[in-house]
Design a protein around this motif. Structure first.
Motif, PDB file in Angstrom:
ATOM      1  N   ALA A  97      -3.790  10.732   3.045  1.00 49.90           N
ATOM      2  CA  ALA A  97      -3.187   9.650   2.263  1.00 49.90           C
ATOM      3  C   ALA A  97      -2.469  10.206   1.031  1.00 49.90           C
ATOM      4  CB  ALA A  97      -4.255   8.635   1.862  1.00 49.90           C
ATOM      5  N   ASP A  98      -3.060  11.222   0.403  1.00 49.03           N
ATOM      6  CA  ASP A  98      -2.436  11.804  -0.791  1.00 49.03           C
ATOM      7  C   ASP A  98      -1.131  12.523  -0.460  1.00 49.03           C
ATOM      8  OD1 ASP A  98      -4.349  10.794  -2.387  1.00 49.03           O
ATOM      9  OD2 ASP A  98      -5.384  12.704  -2.802  1.00 49.03           O
ATOM     10  N   GLU A 136       0.847  -1.198   0.000  1.00 53.13           N
ATOM     11  CA  GLU A 136       0.000   0.000   0.000  1.00 53.13           C
ATOM     12  C   GLU A 136       0.878   1.241   0.000  1.00 53.13           C
ATOM     13  OE1 GLU A 136      -2.951   0.579   3.020  1.00 53.13           O
ATOM     14  OE2 GLU A 136      -4.040  -1.239   2.472  1.00 53.13           O
ATOM     15  N   PRO A 137       1.181   1.767  -1.176  1.00 46.22           N
ATOM     16  CA  PRO A 137       2.070   2.931  -1.246  1.00 46.22           C
ATOM     17  C   PRO A 137       1.542   4.099  -0.406  1.00 46.22           C
ATOM     18  CG  PRO A 137       1.655   2.058  -3.443  1.00 46.22           C
ATOM     19  CD  PRO A 137       0.751   1.320  -2.518  1.00 46.22           C
ATOM     20  N   GLY A 138       0.207   4.295  -0.382  1.00 43.15           N
ATOM     21  CA  GLY A 138      -0.368   5.425   0.356  1.00 43.15           C
ATOM     22  C   GLY A 138      -0.232   5.276   1.860  1.00 43.15           C
ATOM     23  N   ALA A 139       0.002   4.048   2.320  1.00 40.86           N
ATOM     24  CA  ALA A 139       0.183   3.828   3.757  1.00 40.86           C
ATOM     25  C   ALA A 139       1.647   3.537   4.064  1.00 40.86           C
ATOM     26  CB  ALA A 139      -0.698   2.684   4.224  1.00 40.86           C
ATOM     27  N   LEU A 140       2.498   3.614   3.059  1.00 36.85           N
ATOM     28  CA  LEU A 140       3.939   3.374   3.207  1.00 36.85           C
ATOM     29  C   LEU A 140       4.247   2.001   3.801  1.00 36.85           C
ATOM     30  CD1 LEU A 140       5.090   6.863   4.663  1.00 36.85           C
ATOM     31  CD2 LEU A 140       5.092   6.160   2.277  1.00 36.85           C
ATOM     32  N   PRO A 178      -4.238   1.455   9.353  1.00 38.85           N
ATOM     33  CA  PRO A 178      -3.543   1.869   8.137  1.00 38.85           C
ATOM     34  C   PRO A 178      -4.165   3.190   7.647  1.00 38.85           C
ATOM     35  CG  PRO A 178      -4.264  -0.430   7.979  1.00 38.85           C
ATOM     36  CD  PRO A 178      -4.900   0.145   9.197  1.00 38.85           C
ATOM     37  N   VAL A 179      -3.327   4.129   7.243  1.00 43.65           N
ATOM     38  CA  VAL A 179      -3.832   5.455   6.855  1.00 43.65           C
ATOM     39  C   VAL A 179      -4.932   5.339   5.794  1.00 43.65           C
ATOM     40  CG1 VAL A 179      -3.168   7.684   5.906  1.00 43.65           C
ATOM     41  CG2 VAL A 179      -1.598   6.455   7.370  1.00 43.65           C
ATOM     42  N   SER A 180      -4.815   4.317   4.948  1.00 48.61           N
ATOM     43  CA  SER A 180      -5.796   4.166   3.876  1.00 48.61           C
ATOM     44  C   SER A 180      -7.196   3.869   4.414  1.00 48.61           C
ATOM     45  CB  SER A 180      -5.344   3.047   2.932  1.00 48.61           C
ATOM     46  OG  SER A 180      -4.954   1.921   3.692  1.00 48.61           O
ATOM     47  N   ILE A 219       0.919  11.807   1.957  1.00 50.14           N
ATOM     48  CA  ILE A 219       1.931  10.788   2.247  1.00 50.14           C
ATOM     49  C   ILE A 219       2.466  10.156   0.970  1.00 50.14           C
ATOM     50  CG2 ILE A 219       2.252   8.552   3.373  1.00 50.14           C
ATOM     51  CD1 ILE A 219       1.153   9.693   5.686  1.00 50.14           C
ATOM     52  N   LYS A 220       1.560   9.913   0.048  1.00 48.58           N
ATOM     53  CA  LYS A 220       1.954   9.265  -1.208  1.00 48.58           C
ATOM     54  C   LYS A 220       2.847  10.163  -2.056  1.00 48.58           C
ATOM     55  CE  LYS A 220      -1.677   7.795  -3.257  1.00 48.58           C
ATOM     56  NZ  LYS A 220      -2.850   7.063  -3.709  1.00 48.58           N
TER      57      LYS A 220
END
Ligand SMILES: Cc1cc2nc3c(=O)[nH]c(=O)nc-3n(C[C@@H](O)[C@H](O)[C@H](O)COP(=O)(O)OP(=O)(O)OC[C@H]3O[C@@H](n4cnc5c(N)ncnc54)[C@H](O)[C@@H]3O)c2cc1C
Ligand SMILES: Cc1cc2nc3c(=O)[nH]c(=O)nc-3n(C[C@H](O)[C@H](O)[C@H](O)COP(=O)(O)OP(=O)(O)OC[C@H]3O[C@@H](n4cnc5c(N)ncnc54)[C@H](O)[C@@H]3O)c2cc1C
Lengths: 402, 479
Positions: free
Chosen positions: B248-249, A51-55, B353-355, B251-252
């Motif tokens: 989330a954006d 999950e790239p968005g959650a690193l 999880p942030v997502s 961080i990405k």
């Protein structure tokens, strides 16, 4: 023995009738030599979640590091602790696995700014010596639920259990990087300069002093920011020597890959790695170089340091080792010399704080010396106690850590 | 919350125990009168109180060792205590325990700027560690909101975090070594001024072990040079979920802010009334802080603001000067206090999880309606560490139980979303009985086996972390 699922792994361990030698990519044969049936994790292969968005990335332990790095690169991310690739230094082949990296807590130059492998490890699943499958941690950035066995498993070299799955924190790749170099520094000046750089607000992400006496400092980030900090840092360290700037990111990266992999010591027969307090560097270096003062033409060692002076690599070839042997009684041989060298460095570390590990050396040497720094009696008692609980039969990489 | 029945055999020997302890400590270091031990009857989880048998305040590692030796010999449970700010009941006494407070161990032992570490006694407060190195422009990174009061001892035991740990990590990432006393009185050092363990990473195991493995008396901590500057931006949104998506954006995108903090309407309005930080009228706000030189900050904030603009913010407010920066942080920093002014509350600490932020926030809203209790959300969004504050009325019979039941539902929700029960406050007694939702029995067994190694008699803080029925056989064997 090769297993392809966690359940097969658990059954293999449960059914084992004798000692097991755990193997990831098999890029290493090190530690105090281990006897036992080879248990390979190479079949536990695959990224289970990314999950790239959650690193975060979760992968089975036998997944090749190269596969993980490729997946991350596609999203412009990376394993920030930059694990070392040992194949050049050790002259081995094979594919390093992520489980092997975690089991050895392998961490590169960026250790000083972002932490070690253990600091990026969010969760583990493993099979202990009794064949029980255990999980600890998870896949979130902050987790204090129960004891932190995640840290304990990192760097346990397979002596507490076989990792089946690991979850790791990943970070964005830096947009660019640059390296500042000063040539021809002695160890004291280099240590001072690295301390000054690391004590500055410019976020140095690599500070090494190479075998050829060049000091390197790395800066990473967005382009404007890197340019700004290069200027500031160059100004800060110019009193130590003439500053050369490598601002081509590819050239800069090459420098750090070579440092990370300790390429400079690849030709050596014996390589020892020490973790020390950086300001102990010059004393350590001085003492080591002068170990043979009474002997004419005593050996000079090849010494490389990373982590701002906190990580010291010492390499010696056969001739240097024979010279080492001359300080003790007996027929001077490379084998005896290796023993003298390792024990000497470990005693230095015991004295000044820190530890020395024999990373490369012939099997006979690894049988003759403690590969890992001997621990103080209480720590040793606690470590033994833990190994007994995790591996009551004493079959997991038995004796590897001494 | 159930606690084990106190051991009569200990209670009946109070006089002898006090006398033995007085024999190894200075005058006044053993507190045993009924009125004085009340000062130690709870930590910041004030819903639960129990005065201890007695409390001791040693002034050196050797005295700590002497106390533990006495308690070990006499079979008396010991609960270590720093400043008593635990929100999980980690420092809650039992009637048969000795509270071992390290507050008098508060000196700085060594500072080394070349190697960037400080060695302190563990009773020193978190903020005063930074205070000791500030003049040289250094700081100690982990910054729990309780940093004025909480001690390094508690930080190490709970592996505490803070608003800035998105960039700098939590306690375990900044801890290099400890001096520690085992329950039998053995003094040992683990780690030091060098990086990483020689053998097994015992330091990593001790950090976060909630005072159950040993009593920490000294710590070697990593210190860092202060950044050239820092600047927050405040972003207001009309929807919780949109704010979550914005996190989330960011961080990405490859920028790594030092902090991303989140507040919802209840918290915004309550703190506005209390602290008057001048926050906009909105459903959710984010405070994002970045560091560096002014030009570097501009560059990062430009990127972050671009991302925020895609999510239709109601307002974007970048601090123009120190004063405005302080005002942006003011509301966030007073949020707990503000809620405390209007209601009793329970502060949860699950991490997700942030997502999953948008989904979890929505579900918490639904649970709030179902249980009929208000919930404020104020938390470290960058790493998914939620702090739902459930408001209840301590004077209304049954309300605390209702609040706890709702808290349990929220924490299970966090686990089910791929997260965990606690991100920084610890398990203590509060989340003890929920451990089985996150861990299977064998996962707990191996953790208890770790305690067996360090404290075979289960005398150190025994009634915490593990569900009472799981640990019962071990605790009873000890009696
Ligand atoms: C003594 C020693 C010192 C090292 N020092 C450094 C160092 O200083 N810096 C650095 O960057 N790297 C270091 N390494 C790391 C390193 O060897 C490799 O980067 C890594 O191990 C490569 O992975 P692999 O899959 O080839 O592992 P292998 O070579 O197969 O195994 C390496 C070690 O990990 C164990 N292991 C492998 N997989 C698992 C698993 N799934 N579960 C449990 N245990 C497992 C093995 O038993 C073995 O002890 C060291 C390794 C050893 C053994
Ligand atoms: C208003 C408020 C805000 C907070 N904000 C945060 C936050 O932002 N982040 C965060 O992580 N936490 C936060 N906390 C929680 C709390 O402050 C932390 O858990 C803190 O680390 C506790 O420190 P303490 O010294 O008060 O420990 P105590 O409450 O005294 O003890 C906590 C635990 O540590 C153990 N312990 C104490 N001393 C020792 C020792 N010498 N050796 C071994 N074990 C010991 C105790 O037995 C207990 O289990 C907050 C609390 C409050 C009240």
């Amino acid at each position: 023995m090769t297993v392809t699922t966690e359940q097969e792994l658990a059954e293999a361990v449960k059914g084992a009738t004798g000692p097991l030698h755990i193997c990831g990519g098999g890029t290493r044969d090190i530690g105090n030599p281990v006897v036992g049936d080879v248990l390979s994790t190479a079949g536990l292969n695959g990224i289970s979640l990314y999950e790239p968005g959650a690193l975060t990335i979760v992968a089975q332990a036998g997944t090749p590091v190269a596969d993980i790095e490729a997946a991350l690169e596609a999203e412009n991310q990376r394993l920030a602790f930059e694990p070392m690739d040992h194949r050049t230094l050790l002259g081995t082949t094979g594919k390093p696995t992520i489980g092997g990296i975690v089991a050895t807590n392998a961490s590169g130059p960026r250790r000083i700014s972002v932490g070690a492998c253990r600091d990026h490890l969010l969760g583990v699943r493993f099979v202990d010596g009794a064949g029980t499958t255990i999980k600890n941690g998870g896949r979130v950035m902050k987790n204090v639920t129960g004891y932190d066995l995640v840290k304990l498993m990192a760097g346990s070299y397979g002596t507490l259990g076989v990792l089946s799955e690991v979850s790791l924190k990943v970070l964005p790749r830096a947009e660019t990087q640059a390296t500042l170099c000063i040539f021809g520094l002695d160890e004291t000046t280099a240590a001072d300069a690295m301390s000054a750089a690391l004590g500055s607000p410019y976020e140095v992400s690599g500070a090494a002093w190479d075998v050829d006496r060049t000091m390197h400092l790395r800066l990473e980030g967005f382009e404007n920011s890197v340019n700004y900090r290069v200027g500031k840092l160059a100004d800060l360290i110019k009193s130590y020597g003439e500053v050369q700037i490598v601002d081509d990111p590819t050239a800069s990266e090459r420098i750090w890959v070579a440092i990370r992999n300790v390429d400079a010591l690849a030709g050596k027969d014996v390589v020892v790695r020490m973790s020390i307090q950086p300001s102990a560097l010059s004393e350590m270096h001085f003492a080591t170089r002068n170990m043979f003062v009474p002997y004419e033409n005593g050996p000079t060692f090849d010494i490389m340091t990373d982590w701002g002076g906190g990580l010291v690599w010492i390499g010696a070839d056969a001739n240097q080792l024979v010279d080492c042997a001359k300080v003790v009684d007996g027929e001077p041989s490379a084998e005896l010399g290796g023993q003298v060298l390792v024990e000497y460095l470990q005693s230095q570390c015991a004295f000044s704080g820190g530890h020395a590990t024999l990373i490369k050396g012939p099997g006979a040497l690894r049988n003759a010396v403690p590969v890992f720094q001997p621990e103080n009696p209480t720590v040793n008692m606690l470590s033994k106690g833990l190994r007994n609980k995790f591996d009551p039969r004493g079959i997991m990489n038995a004796g590897l850590m001494g | 919350m159930q606690m084990p029945t106190p051991n009569q055999n200990v209670l009946s020997r109070k006089a002898q125990i006090v006398e033995r302890l007085q024999g190894v400590l200075r005058d006044g270091a053993v507190i045993h009168s009924e009125s004085e031990v009340r000062a130690y009857e709870c930590d910041a989880l004030t819903a639960y109180k129990c005065p201890p048998l007695c409390a001791v305040l040693p002034t050196s590692t050797e005295e700590v060792a002497a106390v533990l030796k006495v308690c070990h010999e006499m079979g008396v449970p010991v609960v270590p205590r720093g400043s008593g700010t635990s929100l999980a009941g980690g420092a809650l006494p039992t009637a048969d325990c000795v509270i071992l407070g390290v507050a008098r161990l508060n000196s700085v032992l060594e500072t080394n700027y070349d190697d960037r570490y400080i060695r302190v006694q563990s009773g020193r407060t978190n903020l005063s560690v930074t205070g000791a190195v500030e003049a040289m422009d250094f700081f100690y990174a982990p910054d729990p909101s309780s940093q004025l009061a909480c001690a390094i001892a508690g930080n190490v035991a709970m592996n505490s975090g803070g608003a800035h740990c998105l960039k700098y990590g939590v306690t375990t990432n900044n801890l290099m070594g400890v001096k520690m006393v085992l329950m039998d009185g053995t003094i040992t050092e683990i780690g030091g001024a060098h990086l990483d363990a020689a053998g097994l990473d015992l330091l990593g195991l001790i950090c976060g072990s909630e005072g159950q493995l040993g009593v920490v008396t000294e710590a070697t901590l990593r210190i860092l040079r202060k950044p050239e500057g820092a600047r927050p931006v405040l972003m207001a949104f009309n929807d919780n979920e949109v704010a979550g998506a914005c996190v989330a954006d960011i961080i990405k995108a490859g920028v790594l802010p030092v902090a991303i903090e989140f507040m919802d309407r209840l918290c915004i309005e309550t703190t506005e009334n209390y602290a008057k930080a001048g926050y906009p009228d909105c459903e959710a706000l984010l405070i994002v802080e970045v560091e560096g030189a002014p030009e570097e900050i501009d560059e990062q904030l430009a990127l972050i603001k671009d991302i925020a603009l895609k999510h239709d913010p109601v307002e974007l407010r970048e601090a123009q000067d120190e004063e405005e920066a302080a005002r942006i942080w003011l509301g966030r920093k007073s949020a707990f206090g503000a809620i405390g002014q209007i209601s009793d509350y329970m502060c949860l600490d699950g991490t997700i999880p942030v997502s999953s932020l948008p989904m979890v926030l929505r579900r918490i809203g639904e649970l709030s309606d179902e249980f009929g209790l208000k919930v404020g959300n104020v938390f470290h969004a960058g790493d998914g560490n939620m702090h739902p504050l459930i408001c209840y009325d301590a004077n209304k019979p049954g309300d605390l139980e209702l609040c706890e039941a709702m808290g349990a539902e929220i924490l299970k929700l966090c686990v089910d979303a791929g997260g965990c029960l606690t991100g920084e406050h610890g398990v203590g007694i509060e989340k003890r009985d929920l451990m089985t939702h996150q861990y299977a029995q064998q996962d707990l067994d191996i953790q208890m086996a770790v305690k067996d190694v360090f404290d075979p008699e289960w005398l150190l803080n025994p009634a915490k972390v593990f569900p009472l029925d799981s640990s019962a056989s071990r605790r009873i064997a000890a009696e």
